[in-house]
Design an enzyme around this catalytic site. Sequence first.
Site, PDB file in Angstrom:
ATOM      1  N   LYS A 107       1.047  -1.175  -0.081  1.00  0.00           N
ATOM      2  CA  LYS A 107      -0.112  -0.061  -0.015  1.00  0.00           C
ATOM      3  C   LYS A 107       1.052   1.014  -0.008  1.00  0.00           C
ATOM      4  CE  LYS A 107      -3.946   2.074   3.005  1.00  0.00           C
ATOM      5  NZ  LYS A 107      -4.541   1.809   4.237  1.00  0.00           N
ATOM      6  N   SER A 182      -9.424   1.404   2.607  1.00  0.00           N
ATOM      7  CA  SER A 182      -8.785   1.947   2.740  1.00  0.00           C
ATOM      8  C   SER A 182      -7.567   1.493   1.467  1.00  0.00           C
ATOM      9  CB  SER A 182      -7.577   2.711   3.085  1.00  0.00           C
ATOM     10  OG  SER A 182      -6.983   2.306   4.081  1.00  0.00           O
ATOM     11  N   SER A 206      -9.088  -1.088   7.671  1.00  0.00           N
ATOM     12  CA  SER A 206      -8.835  -1.076   6.301  1.00  0.00           C
ATOM     13  C   SER A 206      -7.884  -1.845   5.383  1.00  0.00           C
ATOM     14  CB  SER A 206      -8.540   0.592   5.906  1.00  0.00           C
ATOM     15  OG  SER A 206      -8.887   1.326   5.655  1.00  0.00           O
TER      16      SER A 206
END
Length: 517
Positions: A107, A182, A206
């Site tokens: 990420k 996310s 997330s």
Amino acid sequence: MTIKTTRAALSVAATLFVSQAMAAPFSLEEATVSKIHDAFRHGTLTCTQLVSGYLARIDAYNTRGPALRAILTVNPSALEQARALDAQYAANPNAAGSLHCIPLILKDNFDTVDMPTSSGNVAMRDSRPQHDAFTVAKMRQAGALILAKSNLQEFARGGVSISSLGGQVLNPYDLTRNPGGSSGGTGAAIAANFAVMGTGSDTGQSIRSPSSANNLVGVRPTRGLISRTGVMPNSFTQDEIGPIARTVTDAARLLDVMVGFDKDDPITALGVGKTPRSYTDGLKADALKGARIGLFTDLMGSDARHAEVSAAMNRVAAEMERRGATVVRFSLPAYATLSKVVATDSFEARPAFDKYFATLPANAPVKSFRQLVDGKTASPDIQKTLEKEIAIENGMESDEYKTRMLNREKLRIALAGKMAELRIDAILYPMQSVLVTKAGDANQPERNGTLSNGTGFPAVTFQAGFSAPTADAPLGVPIGAELLGLDYTEPKLLAYAYAFEQATHLRRPPLSTPALK
């Protein structure tokens, strides 16, 4: 740096990969760590061929084809690093690390010295940290190859994975839907076989929301088990990071590497001595036999919008019973009240963010939270969130913040007390009580991450199946189940998820990103 690949070179590399694959039973799609390492040992695969195959898939499907927009940056040195790993392996196979040449996707809020760390924001597209994140350094030491950085909900603030830098990530199972957030870029990428596994961060849910939405496995660890140093933050209290993978075993393998004490994140002192030799050791097909699983019915809705998810959860419970578990259905009325008053992130965001910006070099494009907010470069919804956060001064000294910290302890005690009362080993519930929403929706409703983020207890999300197929979702929309336990019970949670996985084999690759010819 944005994605730049030489397609001619990829074509040659992919041809080599396919030729090799025709002579051996190795398949790139759905490959696991063990299958890759077996192929290395048998001489039917090289690291260069493996990496070339994944680069070809990113080139074909990230901005072309279904245009998932899951990847922000491809490692420009990926093939060079792969060749170096091949040379190391040829010289001494026995010295290979546990993640030797395992391509990972991070990420893009994980610091990397060789690629920008943007968190999806256009102003930070060229922000280059001085050091790898603590966990990234550990991954490299284990032999992993950082293949790419993934798109995300900008600054990890929300649940639908849209950013000013990368746009909206699409769900590979249904291109009209979002991939959760996310960490949705990592979720979509791993589901679409852009790499073996990846990482997410989890302030609310997330790691687990994208795992649920993309037919994957995700682990939010016990607070203090994994260092957050070098990961762009939201909260001192709620932030955790962890693995996202296609199988429980691979999630456990990456967890093995990520855990450990870090003097720069002192909360990790609490995890010292609390980790097994390997999180894979307890993965047994009969692990559910004798287990007592509490099905938390408060999180299973009864309206029409809940029907697909609730039906899937009932099937999960029934299968666990067939595998020897006792499933106890229970309610906890205190949760409905406490879950609304345990969030601390907005009170901690300003000091947490400024602490991160202080670690960046003097020539960083953004050096403070104030500079970021005043620049107004974030997507509109995220800009509003950032402005609300920076307006809170001395939030950690406020009475409201202190009350919320107390409420977190109340929720921990309430959950632990119910588990003791019912003699429950783990709590089962849907990660999201409704299917993942359409792309373009502002947020994902009815996510159940507070059970873990509001207590610090660990949670493992795993595949619970799919909704009914539709024209937009030919396999159906993925549904994720979650198991939660008390502190440091990751081995138990992973074992239960593994036993269920082996009994059902519910993992399916999306049809929108088929094997390349």
